[in-house]
Design a protein around this motif. Structure first.
Motif, PDB file in Angstrom:
ATOM      1  N   GLN A  22     -15.567  19.070 -30.156  1.00  0.00           N
ATOM      2  CA  GLN A  22     -15.105  18.986 -28.761  1.00  0.00           C
ATOM      3  C   GLN A  22     -16.051  18.114 -27.942  1.00  0.00           C
ATOM      4  N   GLU A  23     -17.356  18.317 -28.160  1.00  0.00           N
ATOM      5  CA  GLU A  23     -18.358  17.521 -27.417  1.00  0.00           C
ATOM      6  C   GLU A  23     -18.242  16.042 -27.778  1.00  0.00           C
ATOM      7  N   LEU A  24     -18.101  15.802 -29.083  1.00  0.00           N
ATOM      8  CA  LEU A  24     -18.017  14.403 -29.541  1.00  0.00           C
ATOM      9  C   LEU A  24     -16.779  13.724 -28.957  1.00  0.00           C
ATOM     10  N   ALA A  25     -15.637  14.454 -28.974  1.00  0.00           N
ATOM     11  CA  ALA A  25     -14.400  13.882 -28.432  1.00  0.00           C
ATOM     12  C   ALA A  25     -14.606  13.503 -26.968  1.00  0.00           C
ATOM     13  N   GLU A  26     -15.237  14.386 -26.234  1.00  0.00           N
ATOM     14  CA  GLU A  26     -15.448  14.108 -24.810  1.00  0.00           C
ATOM     15  C   GLU A  26     -16.349  12.880 -24.629  1.00  0.00           C
ATOM     16  N   SER A  27     -17.435  12.827 -25.421  1.00  0.00           N
ATOM     17  CA  SER A  27     -18.361  11.697 -25.239  1.00  0.00           C
ATOM     18  C   SER A  27     -17.726  10.371 -25.675  1.00  0.00           C
ATOM     19  N   LEU A  28     -16.737  10.432 -26.563  1.00  0.00           N
ATOM     20  CA  LEU A  28     -16.084   9.190 -27.009  1.00  0.00           C
ATOM     21  C   LEU A  28     -14.824   8.871 -26.194  1.00  0.00           C
ATOM     22  N   GLY A  29     -14.514   9.742 -25.239  1.00  0.00           N
ATOM     23  CA  GLY A  29     -13.355   9.501 -24.370  1.00  0.00           C
ATOM     24  C   GLY A  29     -12.031   9.705 -25.078  1.00  0.00           C
ATOM     25  N   THR A  30     -11.994  10.664 -26.005  1.00  0.00           N
ATOM     26  CA  THR A  30     -10.730  10.964 -26.676  1.00  0.00           C
ATOM     27  C   THR A  30     -10.521  12.484 -26.709  1.00  0.00           C
ATOM     28  N   ILE A  31      -9.561  12.959 -27.517  1.00  0.00           N
ATOM     29  CA  ILE A  31      -9.299  14.399 -27.539  1.00  0.00           C
ATOM     30  C   ILE A  31      -9.704  15.011 -28.880  1.00  0.00           C
ATOM     31  N   TYR A  32      -9.971  16.322 -28.806  1.00  0.00           N
ATOM     32  CA  TYR A  32     -10.230  17.103 -30.014  1.00  0.00           C
ATOM     33  C   TYR A  32      -8.886  17.668 -30.486  1.00  0.00           C
ATOM     34  N   VAL A  33      -8.620  17.510 -31.772  1.00  0.00           N
ATOM     35  CA  VAL A  33      -7.386  18.060 -32.335  1.00  0.00           C
ATOM     36  C   VAL A  33      -7.760  19.037 -33.457  1.00  0.00           C
ATOM     37  N   PRO A  34      -7.334  20.315 -33.353  1.00  0.00           N
ATOM     38  CA  PRO A  34      -7.629  21.257 -34.450  1.00  0.00           C
ATOM     39  C   PRO A  34      -7.073  20.702 -35.772  1.00  0.00           C
ATOM     40  N   ARG A  35      -7.784  20.924 -36.846  1.00  0.00           N
ATOM     41  CA  ARG A  35      -7.431  20.316 -38.133  1.00  0.00           C
ATOM     42  C   ARG A  35      -5.966  20.578 -38.527  1.00  0.00           C
ATOM     43  N   LYS A  36      -5.508  21.814 -38.240  1.00  0.00           N
ATOM     44  CA  LYS A  36      -4.135  22.179 -38.639  1.00  0.00           C
ATOM     45  C   LYS A  36      -3.083  21.331 -37.928  1.00  0.00           C
TER      46      LYS A  36
END
Ligand code: SAM
Length: 254
Positions: free
Chosen positions: A21-35
């Motif tokens: 979640q942190e990485l997604a935010e810092s890269l300006g994208t979204i976190y998607v649960p693996r499933k």
């Protein structure tokens, strides 16, 4: 390759989810649960594993591994010469600026010969930087020289063209630059996963003047014999392998 998300490996723990979640935010994208990854239409995705960070896409994967440094060190230890170390001529306390960090194979090798020095690395691709920075900081090994060398590396996300113009004169002992070849050597398998994400800037005379200005001893450039770099830029010394066509050019500070 532009659209991407961040996910985790299957069955992640809480820490992995938080990291993703942190990485997604810092890269300006979204976190998607693996499933739910199957439902997203992306060019590639980051995978936060327990001890590793990788980028995957259909038919490819990019992750940090110091294998090229390990192989070259093995060759050096068995008595073979390594042209980069030969032109670097390390005393052991130098500060080297590696302007084109990539996978860091050569930075790690140089750092291994700098017990009292360090390598400051620059990488202009956010994706290469993110994966390799994580890898350098989390790589686990019992190999002493490698463990020590990894600790002597500082990596920054920066385009060297901007960075070198902002540094005071003589801030580094050696400035090293290994831009992407104009004639790629696809057999160099370690480089292949990096290619889709790499910055393909060319080095011009003005860049080399700036590199020399911020170097105390020398600038080392790497190129392929078929490329235009050493036809455009005059160097004092050229060393390399006829077989591979990879050459290192040295310009000494006067
Ligand atoms: C040929 S690779 C370097 C390989 C490296 N010597 C190694 O051992 O892994 C070139 C790298 O420099 C990066 N690069 C190219 N132009 C750059 C620039 N202007 N600023 C920063 N990085 C750059 C590319 O994205 C790529 O990762």
């Amino acid at each position: 390759m532009k659209n991407f998300v961040v996910t985790t490996s299957h069955k992640p723990d809480k820490e992995q989810i938080m990291k993703a979640q942190e990485l997604a935010e810092s890269l300006g994208t979204i976190y998607v649960p693996r499933k739910r990854l199957k439902e997203t239409n992306v060019d590639f995705y980051y995978v936060v594993e327990r001890n590793r960070l990788s980028i995957k896409w259909p038919g490819g994967e990019f992750f940090f591994h110091p294998s090229s440094a390990v192989l070259r060190m093995r060759n050096i230890k068995s008595g073979q010469k390594d042209y980069l170390i030969e032109v670097l001529q390390p005393k052991g306390n130098e500060i080297v600026l590696d302007t084109t960090f990539g996978l860091g194979g050569e930075a790690i090798l140089m750092a291994a010969f700098l017990p009292e020095g360090k390598v400051v690395g620059l990488e202009g691709s956010i994706h290469i930087y993110t994966v390799v920075k994580y890898g350098i900081e989390h790589f686990e090994t019992d190999v002493k020289w490698l463990k020590e060398a990894l600790k002597r590396i500082e990596l920054y996300y920066a385009n060297f063209k901007d960075y070198i113009r902002k540094q005071p004169a003589e801030s580094f002992d050696v400035v090293y630059c290994d831009p992407m070849f104009e004639n790629p050597v696809y057999e160099s398998s370690a480089m292949n996963p990096l290619r889709p994400f790499a910055v393909y800037d060319t080095v011009d005379e003005e860049d080399v003047r700036e590199m020399l200005r911020i170097a105390r001893k020398k600038v080392i450039l790497k190129s392929h014999v078929k490329d235009s770099l050493f036809k455009r830029i005059k160097v004092d010394e050229l060393k390399g392998s006829k077989k591979s066509g990879v050459v290192y050019g040295v310009i000494y500070k006067r």
